[in-house]
Write a protein that holds these residues in place. Structure first.
Motif, PDB file in Angstrom:
ATOM      1  N   LEU A  67       0.830  -1.213   0.000  1.00 13.69           N
ATOM      2  CA  LEU A  67       0.000   0.000   0.000  1.00 13.69           C
ATOM      3  C   LEU A  67       0.862   1.260   0.000  1.00 13.69           C
ATOM      4  O   LEU A  67       0.511   2.253  -0.638  1.00 13.69           O
ATOM      5  CB  LEU A  67      -0.952  -0.003   1.197  1.00 13.69           C
ATOM      6  N   LYS A  68       1.971   1.201   0.682  1.00 18.21           N
ATOM      7  CA  LYS A  68       2.887   2.350   0.699  1.00 18.21           C
ATOM      8  C   LYS A  68       3.452   2.588  -0.705  1.00 18.21           C
ATOM      9  O   LYS A  68       3.524   3.735  -1.169  1.00 18.21           O
ATOM     10  CB  LYS A  68       4.017   2.110   1.696  1.00 18.21           C
ATOM     11  N   LYS A  69       3.814   1.525  -1.394  1.00 15.58           N
ATOM     12  CA  LYS A  69       4.301   1.644  -2.775  1.00 15.58           C
ATOM     13  C   LYS A  69       3.217   2.225  -3.671  1.00 15.58           C
ATOM     14  O   LYS A  69       3.480   3.097  -4.503  1.00 15.58           O
ATOM     15  CB  LYS A  69       4.722   0.278  -3.316  1.00 15.58           C
ATOM     16  N   LEU A  70       1.996   1.714  -3.509  1.00 11.55           N
ATOM     17  CA  LEU A  70       0.873   2.211  -4.304  1.00 11.55           C
ATOM     18  C   LEU A  70       0.657   3.702  -4.050  1.00 11.55           C
ATOM     19  O   LEU A  70       0.474   4.479  -4.992  1.00 11.55           O
ATOM     20  CB  LEU A  70      -0.404   1.427  -3.977  1.00 11.55           C
ATOM     21  N   ARG A  71       0.715   4.099  -2.792  1.00 13.93           N
ATOM     22  CA  ARG A  71       0.521   5.513  -2.432  1.00 13.93           C
ATOM     23  C   ARG A  71       1.595   6.383  -3.068  1.00 13.93           C
ATOM     24  O   ARG A  71       1.311   7.483  -3.557  1.00 13.93           O
ATOM     25  CB  ARG A  71       0.526   5.683  -0.916  1.00 13.93           C
ATOM     26  N   ASN A  72       2.839   5.898  -3.101  1.00  7.55           N
ATOM     27  CA  ASN A  72       3.938   6.691  -3.655  1.00  7.55           C
ATOM     28  C   ASN A  72       3.918   6.746  -5.179  1.00  7.55           C
ATOM     29  O   ASN A  72       4.180   7.793  -5.762  1.00  7.55           O
ATOM     30  CB  ASN A  72       5.281   6.133  -3.185  1.00  7.55           C
TER      31      ASN A  72
ATOM     32  N   GLU B 154      -5.775   7.436  -3.227  1.00  6.63           N
ATOM     33  CA  GLU B 154      -6.800   8.323  -2.660  1.00  6.63           C
ATOM     34  C   GLU B 154      -8.213   7.783  -2.936  1.00  6.63           C
ATOM     35  O   GLU B 154      -9.080   7.856  -2.069  1.00  6.63           O
ATOM     36  CB  GLU B 154      -6.668   9.733  -3.223  1.00  6.63           C
ATOM     37  N   LYS B 155      -8.413   7.252  -4.117  1.00  9.72           N
ATOM     38  CA  LYS B 155      -9.725   6.680  -4.448  1.00  9.72           C
ATOM     39  C   LYS B 155     -10.027   5.470  -3.569  1.00  9.72           C
ATOM     40  O   LYS B 155     -11.150   5.311  -3.096  1.00  9.72           O
ATOM     41  CB  LYS B 155      -9.784   6.287  -5.925  1.00  9.72           C
ATOM     42  N   LEU B 156      -9.023   4.630  -3.345  1.00 14.10           N
ATOM     43  CA  LEU B 156      -9.211   3.460  -2.478  1.00 14.10           C
ATOM     44  C   LEU B 156      -9.475   3.882  -1.037  1.00 14.10           C
ATOM     45  O   LEU B 156     -10.317   3.304  -0.355  1.00 14.10           O
ATOM     46  CB  LEU B 156      -7.994   2.546  -2.556  1.00 14.10           C
ATOM     47  N   GLU B 157      -8.765   4.905  -0.608  1.00 13.53           N
ATOM     48  CA  GLU B 157      -8.969   5.436   0.742  1.00 13.53           C
ATOM     49  C   GLU B 157     -10.386   5.979   0.890  1.00 13.53           C
ATOM     50  O   GLU B 157     -11.047   5.762   1.908  1.00 13.53           O
ATOM     51  CB  GLU B 157      -7.937   6.549   0.998  1.00 13.53           C
TER      52      GLU B 157
END
Length: 82
Positions: free
Chosen positions: A6-11, A18-21
């Motif tokens: 998830l951290k990789k995806l966020r970066n 943001e959409k997943l969040e």
């Protein structure tokens, strides 16, 4: 491992993150089970999805929720998340 992914995806894909969040927050706020969110995101079996629809939430609210999940699935980076 999930946290790292998830951290990789966020970066790398902040808009997708943001959409997943947003969808996770909406799911929590509407008190919808995450299993139903998983079905909407990863299953194409309309019959199973229909049978697992939450019964205590108004149909109009569920339709709006399902539309929001569809928007996330249409994102070109959804495949990376999946």
């Amino acid at each position: 491992q999930v946290k790292l992914d998830l951290k990789k995806l966020r970066n790398k894909f902040p808009n997708m993150y943001e959409k997943l969040e947003y969808i996770a927050s909406l799911t929590r706020q509407l008190s919808i089970h995450y299993k139903y969110l998983g079905l909407l995101m990863f299953s194409d079996n309309r019959e199973i999805i229909q049978n697992k629809r939450p019964t205590l939430i108004r149909d109009s609210v569920l339709k709006l929720y399902e539309q929001e999940v569809k928007k996330v699935k249409k994102d070109s980076n959804f495949v990376i998340f999946k």
